[in-house]
Write a protein that holds these residues in place. Structure first.
Motif, PDB file in Angstrom:
ATOM      1  N   SER A   1       0.643  -1.171   0.078  1.00 12.23           N
ATOM      2  CA  SER A   1      -0.103  -0.124   0.101  1.00 12.23           C
ATOM      3  C   SER A   1       0.800   1.405  -0.115  1.00 12.23           C
ATOM      4  CB  SER A   1      -0.974   0.078   1.049  1.00 12.23           C
ATOM      5  OG  SER A   1      -0.056  -0.086   2.318  1.00 12.23           O
ATOM      6  N   GLY A   2       2.238   1.043  -0.047  1.00 11.44           N
ATOM      7  CA  GLY A   2       3.343   2.308  -0.061  1.00 11.44           C
ATOM      8  C   GLY A   2       3.673   2.748   1.237  1.00 11.44           C
ATOM      9  N   GLY A   3       3.346   2.015   2.411  1.00 16.42           N
ATOM     10  CA  GLY A   3       3.808   2.224   3.552  1.00 16.42           C
ATOM     11  C   GLY A   3       4.970   1.693   3.723  1.00 16.42           C
ATOM     12  N   VAL A   4       5.645   1.796   4.942  1.00 13.54           N
ATOM     13  CA  VAL A   4       6.924   1.097   5.458  1.00 13.54           C
ATOM     14  C   VAL A   4       6.675   0.305   6.592  1.00 13.54           C
ATOM     15  CG1 VAL A   4       9.275   1.477   5.803  1.00 13.54           C
ATOM     16  CG2 VAL A   4       8.306   2.856   4.177  1.00 13.54           C
ATOM     17  N   ALA A   5       7.229  -0.935   6.651  1.00 10.23           N
ATOM     18  CA  ALA A   5       7.136  -1.792   7.585  1.00 10.23           C
ATOM     19  C   ALA A   5       8.405  -2.073   8.228  1.00 10.23           C
ATOM     20  CB  ALA A   5       6.502  -3.133   7.395  1.00 10.23           C
ATOM     21  N   LEU A   6       8.607  -1.678   9.530  1.00  9.49           N
ATOM     22  CA  LEU A   6       9.974  -1.855  10.239  1.00  9.49           C
ATOM     23  C   LEU A   6       9.804  -3.015  11.295  1.00  9.49           C
ATOM     24  CD1 LEU A   6      10.537   1.954  11.200  1.00  9.49           C
ATOM     25  CD2 LEU A   6      11.879   0.702   9.646  1.00  9.49           C
ATOM     26  N   SER A   7      11.027  -3.727  11.524  1.00 11.87           N
ATOM     27  CA  SER A   7      11.120  -4.635  12.707  1.00 11.87           C
ATOM     28  C   SER A   7      12.446  -4.519  13.078  1.00 11.87           C
ATOM     29  CB  SER A   7      10.825  -5.959  12.093  1.00 11.87           C
ATOM     30  OG  SER A   7      11.932  -6.570  11.223  1.00 11.87           O
ATOM     31  N   PHE A   8      12.522  -4.410  14.465  1.00 10.47           N
ATOM     32  CA  PHE A   8      13.644  -4.337  15.322  1.00 10.47           C
ATOM     33  C   PHE A   8      14.182  -5.613  15.969  1.00 10.47           C
ATOM     34  CE2 PHE A   8      12.617   0.301  14.505  1.00 10.47           C
ATOM     35  CZ  PHE A   8      13.917   0.854  14.739  1.00 10.47           C
ATOM     36  N   ILE A   9      15.304  -6.072  15.593  1.00 10.90           N
ATOM     37  CA  ILE A   9      15.783  -7.279  16.256  1.00 10.90           C
ATOM     38  C   ILE A   9      16.863  -7.246  17.127  1.00 10.90           C
ATOM     39  CG2 ILE A   9      16.505  -9.775  16.005  1.00 10.90           C
ATOM     40  CD1 ILE A   9      14.971  -9.653  13.184  1.00 10.90           C
ATOM     41  N   ASP A  10      16.753  -7.297  18.394  1.00 11.29           N
ATOM     42  CA  ASP A  10      18.098  -7.042  19.299  1.00 11.29           C
ATOM     43  C   ASP A  10      18.847  -8.227  18.898  1.00 11.29           C
ATOM     44  OD1 ASP A  10      19.964  -6.868  21.315  1.00 11.29           O
ATOM     45  OD2 ASP A  10      18.404  -6.687  22.776  1.00 11.29           O
ATOM     46  N   ILE A  11      20.311  -7.735  18.541  1.00 13.20           N
ATOM     47  CA  ILE A  11      21.188  -8.686  18.366  1.00 13.20           C
ATOM     48  C   ILE A  11      22.418  -8.376  19.064  1.00 13.20           C
ATOM     49  CG2 ILE A  11      20.644  -9.154  15.819  1.00 13.20           C
ATOM     50  CD1 ILE A  11      22.717  -7.125  14.790  1.00 13.20           C
ATOM     51  N   THR A  12      22.224  -7.704  20.188  1.00 19.18           N
ATOM     52  CA  THR A  12      23.421  -7.535  21.229  1.00 19.18           C
ATOM     53  C   THR A  12      24.310  -8.692  21.434  1.00 19.18           C
ATOM     54  OG1 THR A  12      22.006  -5.448  22.024  1.00 19.18           O
ATOM     55  CG2 THR A  12      24.107  -6.216  23.458  1.00 19.18           C
ATOM     56  N   ASP A  13      23.448  -9.800  22.186  1.00 20.19           N
ATOM     57  CA  ASP A  13      24.147 -11.116  22.382  1.00 20.19           C
ATOM     58  C   ASP A  13      24.906 -11.624  21.019  1.00 20.19           C
ATOM     59  OD1 ASP A  13      23.093 -10.859  24.718  1.00 20.19           O
ATOM     60  OD2 ASP A  13      21.526 -12.333  24.379  1.00 20.19           O
ATOM     61  N   LEU A  14      24.401 -11.556  20.132  1.00 21.32           N
ATOM     62  CA  LEU A  14      25.101 -12.073  18.753  1.00 21.32           C
ATOM     63  C   LEU A  14      26.493 -11.099  18.541  1.00 21.32           C
ATOM     64  CD1 LEU A  14      25.502 -13.960  16.268  1.00 21.32           C
ATOM     65  CD2 LEU A  14      23.926 -12.123  15.115  1.00 21.32           C
ATOM     66  N   LYS A  15      26.361  -9.869  18.797  1.00 25.56           N
ATOM     67  CA  LYS A  15      27.251  -8.868  18.379  1.00 25.56           C
ATOM     68  C   LYS A  15      28.554  -9.121  19.551  1.00 25.56           C
ATOM     69  CE  LYS A  15      26.779  -6.580  14.631  1.00 25.56           C
ATOM     70  NZ  LYS A  15      27.996  -6.808  13.648  1.00 25.56           N
TER      71      LYS A  15
END
Length: 188
Positions: free
Chosen positions: A37-51
């Motif tokens: 529909s022209g919008g933007v979907a965001l997802s935040f995934i915490d990768i602190t442990d991985l880093k």
């Protein structure tokens, strides 16, 4: 300010994954996609442990490489397909091939067939015996460890080295360090 300009540009034209470290030390993987529909979907995934795990692994790798490259012994490591994954400085000088040049290649890629056949016979002997050794110079059983190097390193840190060896059964080498010379293991 530069970050905000870049974010606005990427927000208007999302192109996949963003890896971001925040001021509080946490890390996120941000997925940004345009919706139908022209919008933007965001997802935040915490990768602190991985880093943090990647950073710790990088430090261990650097320490391992430093020890291997400062060893007075020829050391090389191959994967299960016989490709070199590491060649230390002594082996580089002996083979005339750098770690970078040899990585990912087999002995047959790097040496004449007769030499490569010798390396393959050596690899087979190591696999069958379970002993790390050099068939050109070794004519006895043992652990294959650089005992002198390990003992010197241990004593440098105020520790002791104990060896328990039984012919036909194997060798146990125990390195003991004073508590003030060790770091506690992190719990997960």
């Amino acid at each position: 300010e530069e970050f905000i300009k870049e974010r606005v540009k990427r927000h208007h034209n999302p192109k996949g994954t963003i890896i971001r470290r925040f001021n509080d030390g946490t890390w996120s993987r941000i997925e940004e996609v345009r919706t139908p529909s022209g919008g933007v979907a965001l997802s935040f995934i915490d990768i602190t442990d991985l880093k943090q795990a990647e950073e710790a692994l990088g430090k261990r790798e650097a320490l391992f490489r430093a020890v291997v490259n400062h060893s007075p012994t020829k050391i090389y490591i191959k994967d299960i397909e016989g490709r070199y994954t590491l060649i230390n400085k002594v082996a580089e000088n002996l083979f005339g091939i750098s770690d970078e040049e040899g990585r990912g290649k087999t002995s047959f890629d790097l040496f004449p067939k007769e030499v490569a056949d010798g390396f393959m016979a050596h690899d087979k002997a190591v696999i069958e015996s379970g002993q790390v050794h050099d068939i050109l110079t070794r004519n006895h059983e043992g652990s294959g460890l650089g005992i002198h190097l390990a003992k010197s390193f241990t004593e440098l840190h105020g520790g002791t080295l104990n060896i328990d060896s039984t012919p036909g059964e194997g060798t146990t080498v125990t390195l003991m360090f004073p508590k003030d010379r060790t770091r506690p293991q992190q719990r997960r």
